[in-house]
Scaffold this motif. Structure first.
Motif, PDB file in Angstrom:
ATOM      1  N   LEU A  52       0.874  -1.172   0.000  1.00 13.66           N
ATOM      2  CA  LEU A  52       0.000   0.000   0.000  1.00 13.66           C
ATOM      3  C   LEU A  52       0.910   1.220   0.000  1.00 13.66           C
ATOM      4  O   LEU A  52       1.685   1.421   0.932  1.00 13.66           O
ATOM      5  CB  LEU A  52      -0.903   0.007   1.235  1.00 13.66           C
ATOM      6  N   SER A  53       0.831   2.017  -1.046  1.00 18.75           N
ATOM      7  CA  SER A  53       1.771   3.123  -1.241  1.00 18.75           C
ATOM      8  C   SER A  53       1.034   4.452  -1.179  1.00 18.75           C
ATOM      9  O   SER A  53       0.096   4.691  -1.938  1.00 18.75           O
ATOM     10  CB  SER A  53       2.456   2.955  -2.604  1.00 18.75           C
ATOM     11  N   GLY A  54       1.472   5.330  -0.263  1.00 21.71           N
ATOM     12  CA  GLY A  54       0.816   6.628  -0.145  1.00 21.71           C
ATOM     13  C   GLY A  54       1.612   7.580   0.715  1.00 21.71           C
ATOM     14  O   GLY A  54       2.841   7.513   0.759  1.00 21.71           O
ATOM     15  N   GLU A  55       0.898   8.464   1.409  1.00 15.80           N
ATOM     16  CA  GLU A  55       1.529   9.451   2.270  1.00 15.80           C
ATOM     17  C   GLU A  55       0.922   9.377   3.664  1.00 15.80           C
ATOM     18  O   GLU A  55      -0.216   8.934   3.837  1.00 15.80           O
ATOM     19  CB  GLU A  55       1.358  10.855   1.704  1.00 15.80           C
ATOM     20  N   ALA A  56       1.674   9.821   4.648  1.00 16.63           N
ATOM     21  CA  ALA A  56       1.158   9.907   6.011  1.00 16.63           C
ATOM     22  C   ALA A  56      -0.083  10.793   6.014  1.00 16.63           C
ATOM     23  O   ALA A  56      -0.113  11.840   5.374  1.00 16.63           O
ATOM     24  CB  ALA A  56       2.222  10.487   6.937  1.00 16.63           C
ATOM     25  N   GLY A  57      -1.127  10.349   6.722  1.00 16.16           N
ATOM     26  CA  GLY A  57      -2.361  11.107   6.765  1.00 16.16           C
ATOM     27  C   GLY A  57      -3.440  10.579   5.842  1.00 16.16           C
ATOM     28  O   GLY A  57      -4.580  11.035   5.890  1.00 16.16           O
ATOM     29  N   GLN A  58      -3.091   9.573   4.996  1.00 16.81           N
ATOM     30  CA  GLN A  58      -4.076   9.013   4.078  1.00 16.81           C
ATOM     31  C   GLN A  58      -4.756   7.758   4.630  1.00 16.81           C
ATOM     32  O   GLN A  58      -5.485   7.074   3.924  1.00 16.81           O
ATOM     33  CB  GLN A  58      -3.423   8.691   2.734  1.00 16.81           C
ATOM     34  N   GLY A  59      -4.519   7.456   5.894  1.00 22.17           N
ATOM     35  CA  GLY A  59      -5.173   6.315   6.521  1.00 22.17           C
ATOM     36  C   GLY A  59      -4.589   4.970   6.174  1.00 22.17           C
ATOM     37  O   GLY A  59      -5.224   3.931   6.377  1.00 22.17           O
ATOM     38  N   LEU A  60      -3.353   4.961   5.680  1.00 26.96           N
ATOM     39  CA  LEU A  60      -2.751   3.693   5.244  1.00 26.96           C
ATOM     40  C   LEU A  60      -2.501   2.745   6.409  1.00 26.96           C
ATOM     41  O   LEU A  60      -2.623   1.526   6.260  1.00 26.96           O
ATOM     42  CB  LEU A  60      -1.441   3.969   4.508  1.00 26.96           C
ATOM     43  N   ASN A  61      -2.130   3.285   7.558  1.00 29.15           N
ATOM     44  CA  ASN A  61      -1.845   2.418   8.702  1.00 29.15           C
ATOM     45  C   ASN A  61      -3.110   1.679   9.154  1.00 29.15           C
ATOM     46  O   ASN A  61      -3.087   0.466   9.387  1.00 29.15           O
ATOM     47  CB  ASN A  61      -1.272   3.239   9.857  1.00 29.15           C
ATOM     48  N   THR A  62      -4.224   2.406   9.249  1.00 32.84           N
ATOM     49  CA  THR A  62      -5.483   1.790   9.664  1.00 32.84           C
ATOM     50  C   THR A  62      -5.931   0.731   8.668  1.00 32.84           C
ATOM     51  O   THR A  62      -6.283  -0.397   9.048  1.00 32.84           O
ATOM     52  CB  THR A  62      -6.582   2.862   9.805  1.00 32.84           C
ATOM     53  N   ILE A  63      -5.922   1.082   7.386  1.00 35.49           N
ATOM     54  CA  ILE A  63      -6.378   0.144   6.358  1.00 35.49           C
ATOM     55  C   ILE A  63      -5.406  -1.035   6.238  1.00 35.49           C
ATOM     56  O   ILE A  63      -5.815  -2.182   6.041  1.00 35.49           O
ATOM     57  CB  ILE A  63      -6.542   0.858   5.009  1.00 35.49           C
ATOM     58  N   GLY A  64      -4.092  -0.752   6.343  1.00 37.52           N
ATOM     59  CA  GLY A  64      -3.105  -1.830   6.288  1.00 37.52           C
ATOM     60  C   GLY A  64      -3.294  -2.821   7.416  1.00 37.52           C
ATOM     61  O   GLY A  64      -3.231  -4.041   7.207  1.00 37.52           O
ATOM     62  N   ASP A  65      -3.551  -2.312   8.620  1.00 38.60           N
ATOM     63  CA  ASP A  65      -3.793  -3.200   9.767  1.00 38.60           C
ATOM     64  C   ASP A  65      -5.056  -4.033   9.549  1.00 38.60           C
ATOM     65  O   ASP A  65      -5.092  -5.227   9.868  1.00 38.60           O
ATOM     66  CB  ASP A  65      -3.932  -2.381  11.053  1.00 38.60           C
ATOM     67  N   MET A  66      -6.097  -3.399   9.017  1.00 38.70           N
ATOM     68  CA  MET A  66      -7.344  -4.135   8.743  1.00 38.70           C
ATOM     69  C   MET A  66      -7.118  -5.222   7.709  1.00 38.70           C
ATOM     70  O   MET A  66      -7.627  -6.345   7.841  1.00 38.70           O
ATOM     71  CB  MET A  66      -8.423  -3.173   8.238  1.00 38.70           C
ATOM     72  N   LEU A  67      -6.370  -4.897   6.658  1.00 45.58           N
ATOM     73  CA  LEU A  67      -6.092  -5.864   5.600  1.00 45.58           C
ATOM     74  C   LEU A  67      -5.302  -7.043   6.157  1.00 45.58           C
ATOM     75  O   LEU A  67      -5.648  -8.213   5.918  1.00 45.58           O
ATOM     76  CB  LEU A  67      -5.322  -5.180   4.472  1.00 45.58           C
ATOM     77  N   ALA A  68      -4.249  -6.744   6.910  1.00 43.49           N
ATOM     78  CA  ALA A  68      -3.403  -7.806   7.475  1.00 43.49           C
ATOM     79  C   ALA A  68      -4.199  -8.686   8.431  1.00 43.49           C
ATOM     80  O   ALA A  68      -4.131  -9.924   8.369  1.00 43.49           O
ATOM     81  CB  ALA A  68      -2.207  -7.180   8.187  1.00 43.49           C
ATOM     82  N   LEU A  69      -4.964  -8.056   9.325  1.00 39.43           N
ATOM     83  CA  LEU A  69      -5.716  -8.823  10.317  1.00 39.43           C
ATOM     84  C   LEU A  69      -6.829  -9.650   9.673  1.00 39.43           C
ATOM     85  O   LEU A  69      -7.090 -10.782  10.094  1.00 39.43           O
ATOM     86  CB  LEU A  69      -6.297  -7.868  11.371  1.00 39.43           C
ATOM     87  N   SER A  70      -7.463  -9.097   8.643  1.00 42.20           N
ATOM     88  CA  SER A  70      -8.519  -9.848   7.945  1.00 42.20           C
ATOM     89  C   SER A  70      -7.954 -11.089   7.269  1.00 42.20           C
ATOM     90  O   SER A  70      -8.538 -12.181   7.348  1.00 42.20           O
ATOM     91  CB  SER A  70      -9.199  -8.951   6.909  1.00 42.20           C
ATOM     92  N   LEU A  71      -6.810 -10.930   6.581  1.00 44.07           N
ATOM     93  CA  LEU A  71      -6.172 -12.072   5.940  1.00 44.07           C
ATOM     94  C   LEU A  71      -5.777 -13.128   6.972  1.00 44.07           C
ATOM     95  O   LEU A  71      -5.954 -14.334   6.769  1.00 44.07           O
ATOM     96  CB  LEU A  71      -4.939 -11.606   5.158  1.00 44.07           C
ATOM     97  N   PHE A  72      -5.233 -12.650   8.096  1.00 40.73           N
ATOM     98  CA  PHE A  72      -4.785 -13.549   9.160  1.00 40.73           C
ATOM     99  C   PHE A  72      -5.965 -14.327   9.756  1.00 40.73           C
ATOM    100  O   PHE A  72      -5.899 -15.546   9.925  1.00 40.73           O
ATOM    101  CB  PHE A  72      -4.075 -12.733  10.234  1.00 40.73           C
ATOM    102  N   ARG A  73      -7.043 -13.603  10.058  1.00 34.83           N
ATOM    103  CA  ARG A  73      -8.206 -14.253  10.676  1.00 34.83           C
ATOM    104  C   ARG A  73      -8.917 -15.188   9.705  1.00 34.83           C
ATOM    105  O   ARG A  73      -9.640 -16.097  10.126  1.00 34.83           O
ATOM    106  CB  ARG A  73      -9.185 -13.199  11.194  1.00 34.83           C
ATOM    107  N   ASN A  74      -8.708 -14.997   8.420  1.00 35.09           N
ATOM    108  CA  ASN A  74      -9.301 -15.886   7.433  1.00 35.09           C
ATOM    109  C   ASN A  74      -8.524 -17.192   7.287  1.00 35.09           C
ATOM    110  O   ASN A  74      -9.001 -18.133   6.653  1.00 35.09           O
ATOM    111  CB  ASN A  74      -9.377 -15.181   6.075  1.00 35.09           C
ATOM    112  N   GLY A  75      -7.296 -17.237   7.861  1.00 34.22           N
ATOM    113  CA  GLY A  75      -6.530 -18.477   7.838  1.00 34.22           C
ATOM    114  C   GLY A  75      -5.228 -18.436   7.082  1.00 34.22           C
ATOM    115  O   GLY A  75      -4.575 -19.465   6.892  1.00 34.22           O
TER     116      GLY A  75
END
Length: 313
Positions: A8-31
């Protein structure tokens, strides 16, 4: 090993950390098994931010440098990552904004534009273009939609209108059905626990019986201090934010001398300031346990870039 790397490529302030954490955790919880890392500048807004996620169906212990898929929210940041592209790299960008496209490269890149911002606006929240992209990526990996839906509800708890709009944006992202081929990765039931280095260090300190921590906030070492502070009452740990790094190291030497299992956390610049304390601990043969979250240093260095100069220092 079958794996796939998303950036995920962007700039600070674009919500990348929140969305990146959601993406990682969703993939993890899916198995899936995952490994992530982040590269960012120490700014409130602006400055390069890249969140990488490596996905596999077997345990991972490191990051693979090359991107298989990059989601671009900032043209300049994406262009700065060219060294990590390979022949099969796919690029997704927001066609509603002036972001990077295949014309910006002097080699062939399969670039696809999607109107993330327009879709988010139709869903009721123009700022939710990241959530649209999130849904598109999770749909690629057949992640159950209830997993990210629950994360959105937890993240925006108490803000019903925002939750409703983001859930709609997520649904529309899933409906995109991105035309990207990914390797076949098996979903497995596992009993792993997903944590970052900060949490792992803090849990290790708790397990080892840490009862006193003194520190002065310094990125990226501050996270260990805040993690232990948030668990202090439960595990009967005294956490003291000292007035500076010199005070912090001497407090911890005093705590160790008195018999308490003590810990001081810092980063490169603070570690440089603590050298008289390190010498005192050595001279008096007092145990001293330090967490040095390294960055290009010694001295102040670059606040959020990791390195290993402190080992030599």
């Amino acid at each position: 090993m079958r794996d796939f790397v998303i950036a995920l490529s962007g700039e600070a302030g674009q919500g990348l950390n929140t969305i990146g954490d959601m993406l990682a955790l969703s993939l993890f919880r899916n198995g899936y098994c995952i490994f992530t890392d982040k590269s960012y500048h120490s700014r409130i807004r602006g400055g390069e931010y890249v969140y990488r996620i490596r996905i596999s169906d077997s345990p991972l212990y490191s990051m693979r440098q090359e991107f298989d898929l990059i989601v671009s929210l900032s043209k300049s940041t994406t262009i700065s990552q060219l060294q990590y592209f390979h022949d099969g790299t796919k690029l997704i960008y927001d066609s509603d904004s002036d972001h990077v496209s295949s014309k910006d490269f002097d080699f062939e890149v399969k670039a696809m534009g999607f109107p993330f911002k327009s879709i988010a606006k139709e869903a009721g929240e123009p700022r939710a273009q990241n959530v649209v992209a999130l849904g598109g990526i999770l749909g690629l990996f057949n992640v159950k939609r209830e997993i990210p839906s629950k994360l959105i509800e937890e993240t925006f708890s108490g803000k019903e209108e925002i939750i409703k709009a983001n859930l709609e944006a997520l649904k529309r992202g899933y409906d995109l059905s991105l035309p990207i081929e990914i390797p076949r990765l098996d979903v497995q039931e596992h009993n792993y626990y997903l944590m970052n280095g900060t949490e792992g260090t803090g849990l290790g300190a708790i397990a080892a019986g840490c009862k006193f921590l003194a520190a002065y906030p310094m990125t990226p070492g501050t996270g260990v201090m805040t993690f232990l502070a948030s668990n202090a009452e439960r595990h009967r740990i005294v956490v003291e934010q000292a007035e500076d790094e010199i005070a912090a190291v001497n407090m911890v030497i005093g705590g160790a001398f008195a018999g308490a299992r003590s810990l001081v956390t810092t980063s490169g610049g603070g570690f440089a300031l603590m050298q008289e304390g390190v010498s005192l601990a050595a001279m008096t043969e007092t145990p001293l346990v330090m967490v040095d979250a390294q960055r290009p240093a010694p001295a102040t260095g670059l606040p959020t870039r990791t390195a290993q100069e402190d080992l030599l220092f």
